[in-house]
Design a protein around this motif. Structure first.
Motif, PDB file in Angstrom:
ATOM      1  N   LEU A   1     -15.993  14.912  -0.776  1.00  0.00           N
ATOM      2  CA  LEU A   1     -16.724  14.446  -1.957  1.00  0.00           C
ATOM      3  C   LEU A   1     -16.115  13.175  -2.540  1.00  0.00           C
ATOM      4  O   LEU A   1     -16.720  12.550  -3.418  1.00  0.00           O
ATOM      5  N   GLY A   2     -14.932  12.805  -2.051  1.00  0.00           N
ATOM      6  CA  GLY A   2     -14.322  11.555  -2.515  1.00  0.00           C
ATOM      7  C   GLY A   2     -13.081  11.810  -3.344  1.00  0.00           C
ATOM      8  O   GLY A   2     -13.136  12.511  -4.363  1.00  0.00           O
ATOM      9  N   GLU A   3     -11.969  11.220  -2.945  1.00  0.00           N
ATOM     10  CA  GLU A   3     -10.698  11.446  -3.649  1.00  0.00           C
ATOM     11  C   GLU A   3     -10.772  10.978  -5.093  1.00  0.00           C
ATOM     12  O   GLU A   3     -10.147  11.561  -5.976  1.00  0.00           O
TER      13      GLU A   3
ATOM     14  N   LYS B   1      -8.166   5.863  -9.064  1.00  0.00           N
ATOM     15  CA  LYS B   1      -7.175   5.868  -7.991  1.00  0.00           C
ATOM     16  C   LYS B   1      -6.733   4.451  -7.654  1.00  0.00           C
ATOM     17  O   LYS B   1      -7.555   3.539  -7.600  1.00  0.00           O
ATOM     18  N   ASP B   2      -5.438   4.277  -7.442  1.00  0.00           N
ATOM     19  CA  ASP B   2      -4.905   3.033  -6.897  1.00  0.00           C
ATOM     20  C   ASP B   2      -5.109   3.087  -5.392  1.00  0.00           C
ATOM     21  O   ASP B   2      -4.520   3.908  -4.703  1.00  0.00           O
ATOM     22  N   THR B   3      -5.985   2.233  -4.884  1.00  0.00           N
ATOM     23  CA  THR B   3      -6.338   2.338  -3.463  1.00  0.00           C
ATOM     24  C   THR B   3      -5.684   1.256  -2.625  1.00  0.00           C
ATOM     25  O   THR B   3      -6.008   1.086  -1.460  1.00  0.00           O
ATOM     26  N   THR B   4      -4.749   0.504  -3.215  1.00  0.00           N
ATOM     27  CA  THR B   4      -4.177  -0.614  -2.451  1.00  0.00           C
ATOM     28  C   THR B   4      -2.657  -0.547  -2.291  1.00  0.00           C
ATOM     29  O   THR B   4      -2.137  -1.018  -1.287  1.00  0.00           O
TER      30      THR B   4
ATOM     31  N   PHE C   1       0.790   0.469  -1.174  1.00  0.00           N
ATOM     32  CA  PHE C   1       1.385   1.328  -0.142  1.00  0.00           C
ATOM     33  C   PHE C   1       2.167   2.457  -0.812  1.00  0.00           C
ATOM     34  O   PHE C   1       2.962   2.224  -1.718  1.00  0.00           O
ATOM     35  N   GLY C   2       1.955   3.672  -0.372  1.00  0.00           N
ATOM     36  CA  GLY C   2       2.632   4.823  -0.964  1.00  0.00           C
ATOM     37  C   GLY C   2       1.668   5.522  -1.906  1.00  0.00           C
ATOM     38  O   GLY C   2       1.020   6.506  -1.546  1.00  0.00           O
ATOM     39  N   ILE C   3       1.486   4.955  -3.100  1.00  0.00           N
ATOM     40  CA  ILE C   3       0.672   5.618  -4.125  1.00  0.00           C
ATOM     41  C   ILE C   3      -0.799   5.703  -3.698  1.00  0.00           C
ATOM     42  O   ILE C   3      -1.524   6.611  -4.132  1.00  0.00           O
ATOM     43  N   LYS C   4      -1.234   4.807  -2.820  1.00  0.00           N
ATOM     44  CA  LYS C   4      -2.627   4.890  -2.360  1.00  0.00           C
ATOM     45  C   LYS C   4      -2.867   6.164  -1.540  1.00  0.00           C
ATOM     46  O   LYS C   4      -4.007   6.560  -1.312  1.00  0.00           O
ATOM     47  N   SER C   5      -1.793   6.795  -1.105  1.00  0.00           N
ATOM     48  CA  SER C   5      -1.932   8.035  -0.345  1.00  0.00           C
ATOM     49  C   SER C   5      -1.789   9.279  -1.221  1.00  0.00           C
ATOM     50  O   SER C   5      -1.779  10.394  -0.715  1.00  0.00           O
ATOM     51  N   LEU C   6      -1.675   9.089  -2.521  1.00  0.00           N
ATOM     52  CA  LEU C   6      -1.616  10.237  -3.439  1.00  0.00           C
ATOM     53  C   LEU C   6      -3.041  10.702  -3.733  1.00  0.00           C
ATOM     54  O   LEU C   6      -3.810  10.015  -4.398  1.00  0.00           O
ATOM     55  N   ARG C   7      -3.390  11.868  -3.204  1.00  0.00           N
ATOM     56  CA  ARG C   7      -4.764  12.344  -3.309  1.00  0.00           C
ATOM     57  C   ARG C   7      -5.109  12.912  -4.683  1.00  0.00           C
ATOM     58  O   ARG C   7      -6.272  13.071  -5.029  1.00  0.00           O
ATOM     59  N   LEU C   8      -4.073  13.295  -5.439  1.00  0.00           N
ATOM     60  CA  LEU C   8      -4.293  13.946  -6.728  1.00  0.00           C
ATOM     61  C   LEU C   8      -3.441  13.226  -7.763  1.00  0.00           C
ATOM     62  O   LEU C   8      -2.233  13.090  -7.574  1.00  0.00           O
ATOM     63  N   GLY C   9      -4.071  12.745  -8.833  1.00  0.00           N
ATOM     64  CA  GLY C   9      -3.312  12.022  -9.846  1.00  0.00           C
ATOM     65  C   GLY C   9      -3.565  12.525 -11.253  1.00  0.00           C
ATOM     66  O   GLY C   9      -2.779  12.317 -12.158  1.00  0.00           O
ATOM     67  N   LYS C  10      -4.683  13.230 -11.436  1.00  0.00           N
ATOM     68  CA  LYS C  10      -5.128  13.500 -12.797  1.00  0.00           C
ATOM     69  C   LYS C  10      -4.384  14.649 -13.463  1.00  0.00           C
ATOM     70  O   LYS C  10      -3.533  15.286 -12.843  1.00  0.00           O
ATOM     71  N   GLU C  11      -4.710  14.890 -14.731  1.00  0.00           N
ATOM     72  CA  GLU C  11      -4.096  15.996 -15.492  1.00  0.00           C
ATOM     73  C   GLU C  11      -4.501  17.335 -14.902  1.00  0.00           C
ATOM     74  O   GLU C  11      -5.668  17.555 -14.566  1.00  0.00           O
ATOM     75  N   LEU C  12      -3.534  18.240 -14.838  1.00  0.00           N
ATOM     76  CA  LEU C  12      -3.798  19.552 -14.261  1.00  0.00           C
ATOM     77  C   LEU C  12      -4.519  20.457 -15.254  1.00  0.00           C
ATOM     78  O   LEU C  12      -4.370  20.306 -16.460  1.00  0.00           O
ATOM     79  N   GLU C  13      -5.299  21.373 -14.695  1.00  0.00           N
ATOM     80  CA  GLU C  13      -5.957  22.391 -15.517  1.00  0.00           C
ATOM     81  C   GLU C  13      -5.654  23.768 -14.938  1.00  0.00           C
ATOM     82  O   GLU C  13      -5.470  23.904 -13.723  1.00  0.00           O
TER      83      GLU C  13
END
Ligand SMILES: [Mn+2]
Ligand SMILES: [Mn+2]
Lengths: 463, 463
Positions: free
Chosen positions: B353-355, B366-369, B371-383
């Motif tokens: 459905l899209g990261e 998402k930071d998509t550029t 190197f490193g952080i662009k591979s973090l699939r989850l960034g948002k606040e947890l619930e």
């Protein structure tokens, strides 16, 4: 891969069979399971393997018939790919092993094809079976998916070539049979009262995997041998059950094997099972003995069928004249499918190219409507170099009996009263793989036990 | 399947999140391997499973938002199918278990959609990832494959719903973890000096299969732990090697598990391996302790990174101020990927459905550029109700070191001289699965050993 010369010669032979234009081959992709980056195990298209030997996803290739050159289209790994997947041999180096000097980025294929379209060159391609290839062809050729027209001359040329197996292909098939044979013996040792179908499947997969092979097709391992395509494995074998095991492996180069054995979960068959088993075995051996160049496989199929009918007559399930019963298709209550099929890089070799082209001729086309014979994948005259299966069987299918009996169908040949006793009998199939030789035939792979006596002795030895 | 009420309620909740029109769900098909009738194991689309629970190939469904009804489109078995595959529950009966009263033949879907197009109703659909779905959507909606426009409102509604796991979903995930945990212990017992990578993979598959599970993704089992996506298993573990095993299973309902352990092929780690392992474990435990609703996963990722950098500084591979090093992305020479991802019906839950929609928000995209952080699939606040993985690692990738060192990149943070000693160190990852609870977090599944001491004791006990 085979030698570079192998692929060069195969492509040259293909060129000789075709006149002019371009042949476009699309390789397979990594197919997503539930999202783009979670993929099924990659399997290259068999014809692509045959002409290029490159087991690499997302590539394509062309053979230019007029300029006598081949190009592979695909992308080298980026540094990101190398970080993620490790350093690998380049596509160019892989292509060199296939005798292809020229590689070009994936993106350039559309330009290449556009040029060919503009200059009105013929673009030959094979029938696509994976949806990804349908989309790519549609985009490249600017034709809706539903209007793609594969090249019949290409299909015929490929079938003619792939049908005659090279010695090195036979060696690969026999490797697959070596592993499949041991796998079947393992299944016989495991397939006892109390075993689950899936336990046999999983143990076989484990064995095949540890021997550098994988399943050539989803195995049929079942206490319901009458179900021809059973891919659920949750039943437990009980006393009196038979285990039908139709399974084969493919080698890392993609060559298949396809064996079926039916054996008792107990250490012996019941008397009834033994009688029925012997009928199938008689049919197997009698039809196998007819294998030789120049004989039509359809005639061997009909012979196998007559032997089955004679046996079923002997035990009282059928009656009347054997030849008349076969002519009336009365046997198809018990034997609904074909005697065998070609085998090679595909377990049903080249089935993606069309059964009419693989198993029949323009003069003797496939019967696609008559129940029974419409499931015979191979009908034409045999040639030395063919590899095929022989797999007669008897299948007691309650749903089918009910339909036939309701209309008292062909009652002059079928003893419906007697059949009641057999309603839950199940099914039996015996299958081996053969090479057609100039003299006749040769069994491929090691002998895998199949007589009643050998099977019972084996079961007892491991009980 | 879950209860009928489950699916009815899930569909009702989806309707409440959307305004009007039609929601069109395409199920997956049987995907051909090398010809049409030789198929990969069927896996239903996860969102289809979530709303309908029907693990049946070649079906589709619509939810009519305006008329409050659901229809499943698919074909009942013909008598030919029944002869070939045995009697099965009808599609209608299966649909009843999903609370869907109305079924309709596959062929009628195009008429239904045509009517909706004619009356200018909104047709919501999700991004297709299988090529077959792209073709079907293209034909139904009369739009080229490249122009299909998935519904963002539908994506957001589905993500909102699927992100919060129901108790019965947690139970399924824990079933998957029960099997995966035993599977990992098996791998630890097998993964010794002289073992081949594929022997571990095949034994694990056998174990999972015998426990009514299958791999949730192609496992990574490797002596090259630094290769993040390694799906070739031909290496043999030698003295001094570590085994990195990233593998998980899914249950028959489709719920995943995703565990990674790294352990010595020998019975003990080398002193250097022990030090590096402890750094990763410290990072794992310290970041895990931060899990709770309201905290952004990106901040936990950055915390985990700081712990890694501190550890690498302690052993002399990095230097300078830790926070500055992380801000400059110097850590990405050793930790190139993200700390974790959502998990559920997909191992990377809802990745199709899209990261951006699953792991981020419109406000904090998402930071998509980088190197490193662009591979973090989850960034948002947890619930509370999220299920996710924590999986820090250290990866020594020679190709990446060479690139960085050639430009002396970030040399104020990296000790390239010292790094030479580590060139062939490999990689370490530790991964568990967690539920976010109102109070913080809960480890899902059984505890799988991960301290140096526990792993060495286990290896010694089975040596
Ligand atoms: Mn066969
Ligand atoms: Mn993971």
């Amino acid at each position: 891969m085979f030698s570079k010369e192998t692929y060069i010669q195969r492509r040259a032979a293909l060129r000789n069979r075709l006149s002019s234009g371009i042949v476009l081959f699309l390789g397979n992709i990594d197919n997503p399971i539930n999202f783009k980056d979670n993929c099924y195990p990659f399997r290259q298209d068999s014809t692509f393997l045959y002409y290029f030997g490159l087991s690499v996803p997302f590539i394509a290739a062309i053979i230019d018939l007029d300029e006598d050159k081949s190009i592979v289209f695909g992308d080298e790994l980026s540094i990101d790919d190398i970080v993620w997947m490790g350093q690998q041999e380049t596509l160019q180096a892989k292509c060199a092993k296939s005798g292809v000097a020229q590689t070009s980025p994936s993106g350039s294929l559309s330009t290449f094809i556009q040029k060919a379209i503009d200059s009105k060159r013929t673009i030959h391609f094979l029938p696509p079976y994976q949806s990804s290839s349908k989309i790519r062809l549609s985009e490249l050729l600017q034709v809706p998916v539903s209007n793609l027209k594969p090249s019949v001359s290409l299909i015929k040329a490929v079938v003619a070539q792939r049908s005659i197996k090279e010695p090195q292909e036979i060696t690969e098939i026999e490797k697959a049979l070596q592993v499949a044979t041991e796998m079947h013996l393992l299944a016989m040792r495991l397939g006892n009262i109390g075993t689950k179908e899936y336990e046999i499947v999983n143990a076989m997969q484990h064995y095949a995997g540890d021997h550098n092979c994988s399943f050539a097709y989803p195995p049929i391992v079942t206490r319901h041998g009458e179900i021809l395509h059973n891919h659920h494995y949750h039943n437990t074998f009980g006393k009196g059950d038979m285990v039908l095991n139709d399974s084969g492996v493919e080698t890392s180069l993609g060559y298949a094997s396809d064996l079926t054995r039916t054996f008792p979960a107990d250490t012996t068959f019941t008397p009834l099972q033994r009688d029925m088993y012997q009928i199938v075995l008689d049919s197997f051996e009698s039809s196998r003995n007819l294998l030789q160049p120049g004989v039509s496989f359809k005639s061997i199929h009909l012979h196998a069928t007559e032997i089955l009918v004679q046996g079923l007559k002997d035990i009282g399930l059928m009656r009347g004249n054997v030849a008349d019963a076969v002519a009336a298709h009365a046997h198809s209550l018990f034997f609904q499918c074909g005697l065998g099929h070609m085998m090679g890089l595909d377990v049903h070799d080249m089935e993606d190219l069309g059964e009419q082209y693989v198993g029949y001729t323009d003069e003797n086309p496939k019967d696609t409507t008559t129940f029974g014979i419409k499931s015979l994948r191979l009908g034409k005259e045999l040639e030395a170099g063919y590899v095929l299966t022989i797999e007669p069987g008897i299948y007691i299918i309650p749903e089918l009996i009910d339909i036939w009996q309701a209309e008292n169908k062909l009652a002059e040949f079928i003893n419906y009263d007697k059949l009641k006793e057999f309603r839950h009998f199940g099914g039996i199939r015996i299958e081996d793989n053969f090479l057609i030789t100039p003299e006749g035939y040769r069994l491929l792979g090691p002998e895998l036990i199949k007589s009643v006596e050998d099977i019972e002795n084996y079961k007892q030895a491991y009980a």
